[in-house]
Each structure stands twice: as structure tokens, then as C-alpha cells.
Design an enzyme around this catalytic site. Structure first.
Site, mmCIF file in Angstrom:
data_model
loop_
_atom_site.group_PDB
_atom_site.id
_atom_site.type_symbol
_atom_site.label_atom_id
_atom_site.label_comp_id
_atom_site.label_asym_id
_atom_site.label_seq_id
_atom_site.Cartn_x
_atom_site.Cartn_y
_atom_site.Cartn_z
ATOM 1 N N ARG A 129 -7.132 11.132 10.950
ATOM 2 C CA ARG A 129 -6.710 9.807 11.428
ATOM 3 C C ARG A 129 -5.484 9.877 12.333
ATOM 4 O O ARG A 129 -4.418 9.402 11.971
ATOM 5 C CB ARG A 129 -6.453 8.850 10.257
ATOM 6 N N ASP A 180 0.063 5.807 1.583
ATOM 7 C CA ASP A 180 -1.132 5.375 2.316
ATOM 8 C C ASP A 180 -1.036 5.896 3.752
ATOM 9 O O ASP A 180 -1.046 7.096 3.973
ATOM 10 C CB ASP A 180 -1.266 3.862 2.253
ATOM 11 N N ASP A 193 0.800 -1.226 0.000
ATOM 12 C CA ASP A 193 0.000 0.000 0.000
ATOM 13 C C ASP A 193 0.832 1.275 0.000
ATOM 14 O O ASP A 193 0.315 2.346 -0.312
ATOM 15 C CB ASP A 193 -0.916 0.026 1.230
ATOM 16 N N ASP A 206 -0.069 1.849 9.978
ATOM 17 C CA ASP A 206 -1.323 1.098 9.961
ATOM 18 C C ASP A 206 -1.121 -0.194 10.737
ATOM 19 O O ASP A 206 -0.116 -0.895 10.537
ATOM 20 C CB ASP A 206 -1.760 0.759 8.537
#
Length: 419
Positions: A299, A243, A219, A247
Site C-alpha cells: 500500500r 493501522d 484506528d 489514510d
């Protein structure tokens, strides 16, 4: 009529029903999650208070003379007061806090010195390169012979029990794929710049001395944590990735992200694979003493499930929101400073993603000891007496965020400018 064996099994199961029910009520969906996460919250606060008290006992002259040592930050104070820290590098593994505190990295293993910044053949890395170091089966404490920029050809896949220790050198990891932690445990990544990571793949990449496997397209995350546990990311600077900067998905848990600096990115941090992936109820992440800085949009993090403790961070910029969630995560925000942007439509710290009020009103989102600047506001939800997982989201009074400058003043790679 039921077979005798079936009847006996049902009787045996019923005899164990109280402990089984207790486990179900705790939602222990992962074998290594903490059954009582509030105890981890309390432990952090005790250590923060103790470090701040030690600093307050110093005179002003002593405080100035020990500005990089007794800062009040319990992680830094654990090792930075040691004048010969370079000879005792592995002491760092004893300084972790939060859900990732038991990440041992390569403690007890040999020191591996990276001398070659190249990454010519990800399927057959040569000794002396970072890729050759991280795929080894044994525990290794990885350091760098000099300043270097490692431009990855494809994603860098780690084996378990590794510490990436960039102290004493200016180390940049960039390029294609960047860092992948997949089905591993006990990883420490410390004092590394990670930036400009882009997708790559559809090639063979070595993941251990004995295994080369085909990898699809990645990603472009800075750090991708997939099905992994006991992970600690500390004093890193992350920016400009395709991205996410970090994560964590697919049943990852036992993670601490601390003392790091995040900048120039849209979707900063995603915690959780999918709203319907219920294994992620066991995800437990501590986000502490970080600086969320310039050029960020959203985020910080965005959570799906699990227990997320956001404590003593400095949020100085966002364009949409800071903390989001979508599938009933527990969010415990303590002692942070949230500085809202000038946009009157972006003052709210929180965002329930694609969820109506009736659904999220029972979610356990708490703010305690947070400072709101420039009109910032946090919308809490849930009730102290609600049933279900993690009902005690706020167990102790967080240290006041007026000391946030002291706790986050060295966030990011050590030696980098604060802003």
C-alpha cells in the site's frame, strides 16, 4: 398528463443538457476537485525541470556549496535558499505542488508557539499545548519552542487553517490516536516525526473552542484524513502505527504528500473509503519526492477511485507490492525508481486487489520514465484513447528517474539520516 410545472422543468433541464453532460463525463463528484488533472501533472513537471536546470547551471564547486539549497527539488528550492527562512516561515505556504498546492495552512495568521508537550485532558487542553493550538478557530502557524515528544492521550483533532511547522526543533508526535483531519481544509503538516500511533477513544475530545464531542475508537492511523480538502504533508517521517501511516477517505481531495519518509509498517497508505463509495471518484492525490524505505510491506499507496499521481519517488523496499488498486482508480506513475525485493514472487510493483483480468484491463494505469531495479516490473493497463474519466493519464514526459537521488535526498524530517 404531466403537470405544467413538470413539463417546464424538463424543458429547462434539456436546454442545459450539454454542460450537464460535460460535467457528468468529467465525473466532478467533489466541488473542489480539478476538472483537468493532467494540467496539474504538467505544472509539476515544468517546475521540476526548471529546478533541475538551475542546479545544472552551477559549477561543481557551487553545487557542493549549495547542497541543501538548489537541490533540483522545486519545493525545497522554494524556501531553503532563503538564509533567514526562520523569520519568513510562512513563505512555505507558497511552495506547494500538485493537487494540494493551494493548502494555505495558517498563512496570514499569528505564530503560536507550543511550549508544553503534555496532553493531560483532551476535553480541556491548556494553553501552550499542541492540542490547544490546533483546535482554535482562527488561522495559526504553529511552531515549537524546543525539541519535544508529544505523547497523545487521544486523537489530535485539527480545526481548519493550521500549519504544524516543526522546522528548527526535533518534534515527535506519538501515542494514542495521533492526527485526525476531519471535515477541515487548508492544513500543512511539515517536518514532524509521527510514529507508534495506537487506537484510542470512547471519550470526549475537544475539536474547537466551543465544541466537545464524544469520539468512538480510532484506528491508530498516523494521519487520518476524513472528508477534508487542501491538505499538504511535507518532510514528515512516519513509522510503526497500528493501522495506516496515512489514510485519506470519505471524499477527501486536493492532497499532496511530499518529501516524506515511510518505514517499518505493513499497510502504508490507503486512499479511498470503500469501492462502492463513488464520491471518492473525485479524490485527487499527488505523491512526490518521497522515500518508501525499510520494513514496508504494501500500500504505497492502495487506491480505490480517483486520480493518483505518483511522481519522482524512491521505492527501496516492499514485501508484497508497492501500488495497488481495486475500483478503477487512475494511476499515473512518472519518474519513480522501483527496487524490487529478492523474493521472486514479489517483483511486481502493481497489484489489482480482488479483481479479475477482464475487469481491470481497461483501468488507466500508466508508467512513464520509471526505472525498474532488481527485476521490478509495472503492469500497465488501459488505452490512450479510452473514454471516461482522466483518459489523459500521461500528458508529459516525466524527468528521468536517474535524478531520483537528487530529488529525494532530504526526504523525511530535515536533519534525519537518509537511510
Amino acid at each position: 398528463m404531466l403537470p405544467i410545472t413538470c413539463i417546464l422543468f424538463m424543458c429547462l433541464l434539456s436546454s442545459f443538457s450539454p454542460p450537464i453532460n460535460a460535467l457528468l463525463n468529467l465525473n466532478l463528484t467533489l466541488p473542489h476537485q480539478y476538472p483537468h488533472p493532467e494540467s496539474v501533472v504538467q505544472d509539476i513537471q515544468r517546475k521540476v525541470n526548471a529546478s533541475l536546470r538551475r542546479r545544472e547551471m552551477l559549477s561543481k564547486d557551487e553545487q557542493q556549496g549549495m547542497s541543501s539549497c538548489l537541490t533540483g527539488n522545486p519545493i525545497d528550492d522554494c524556501w531553503r535558499c532563503e538564509p533567514n527562512w526562520a523569520a519568513e516561515r510562512q513563505k512555505l505556504a507558497e511552495c506547494g505542488l500538485g493537487f494540494g498546492k493551494y493548502a494555505m495552512g495558517g498563512k496570514g495568521g499569528q505564530i503560536y508557539i507550543v511550549t508544553d508537550s503534555s496532553d493531560r485532558d483532551p476535553a480541556n487542553p491548556i494553553p501552550g499545548t499542541l492540542r490547544h493550538a490546533v483546535i482554535q478557530d482562527e488561522a495559526l502557524w504553529i511552531v515549537f519552542a524546543a525539541d519535544m515528544t508529544i505523547n497523545l492521550k487521544h486523537e489530535l483533532i485539527f480545526n481548519s487553517y493550521k500549519t504544524l511547522d516543526g522546522r528548527g526543533a526535533n518534534v515527535h508526535v506519538t501515542g494514542h490516536g495521533c492526527i485526525t483531519l476531519q471535515y477541515v481544509s487548508n492544513i500543512i503538516i511539515h517536518n514532524i516525526h509521527i510514529h507508534h500511533c495506537t487506537p484510542s477513544g470512547n471519550t470526549n475530545i475537544r475539536a474547537s473552542p466551543t465544541h466537545v464531542g464524544w469520539r468512538g475508537k480510532s484506528d491508530g492511523d498516523g494521519i487520518s484524513i476524513f472528508g477534508s480538502r487542501k491538505i499538504w504533508i511535507d518532510h514528515c517521517s512516519l513509522s510503526y502505527c497500528t493501522d495506516g501511516l496515512i489514510d485519506a477517505i470519505m471524499g477527501s481531495t486536493g492532497i499532496t504528500i511530499s518529501n516524506s519518509h515511510f518505514a517499518h509498517h505493513d499497510e502504508v497508505m490507503l486512499l479511498g473509503h470503500d469501492d462502492k463509495y463513488l464520491v471518492d471518484r473525485g479524490m485527487q492525490v499527488t505523491i512526490a519526492f518521497n522515500h518508501f524505505g525499510e520494513g514496508l510491506v504494501q500500500r504505497m499507496p492502495r487506491c480505490r477511485l480517483g486520480y493518483i499521481h505518483v511522481v519522482n519517488n524512491d521505492f527501496t523496499q516492499w514485501r508484497m507490492y508497492a501500488i495497488g488498486g481495486s475500483a478503477n482508480p487512475t494511476i499515473n506513475s512518472q519518474g519513480n525508481r522501483y527496487t524490487a525485493p529478492g523474493d521472486p514472487d514479489a517483483k511486481e510493483v502493481t497489484k489489482r486487489v480482488d479483481t479479475d483480468d477482464r475487469e481491470w484491463s481497461g483501468w488507466n494505469w500508466r508508467t512513464e520514465g520509471d526505472i525498474m531495479v532488481n527485476g521490478a516490473f509495472f503492469v500497465p493497463s488501459g488505452a490512450a484513447g479510452q473514454s471516461g474519466q482522466y483518459q489523459e493519464a500521461t500528458s508529459v514526459q516525466a524527468k528521468s528517474a536517474v535524478q531520483i537521488d537528487q530529488l529525494t535526498m532530504y526526504s523525511g524530517v530535515l536533519g534525519d539520516p537518509r537511510y
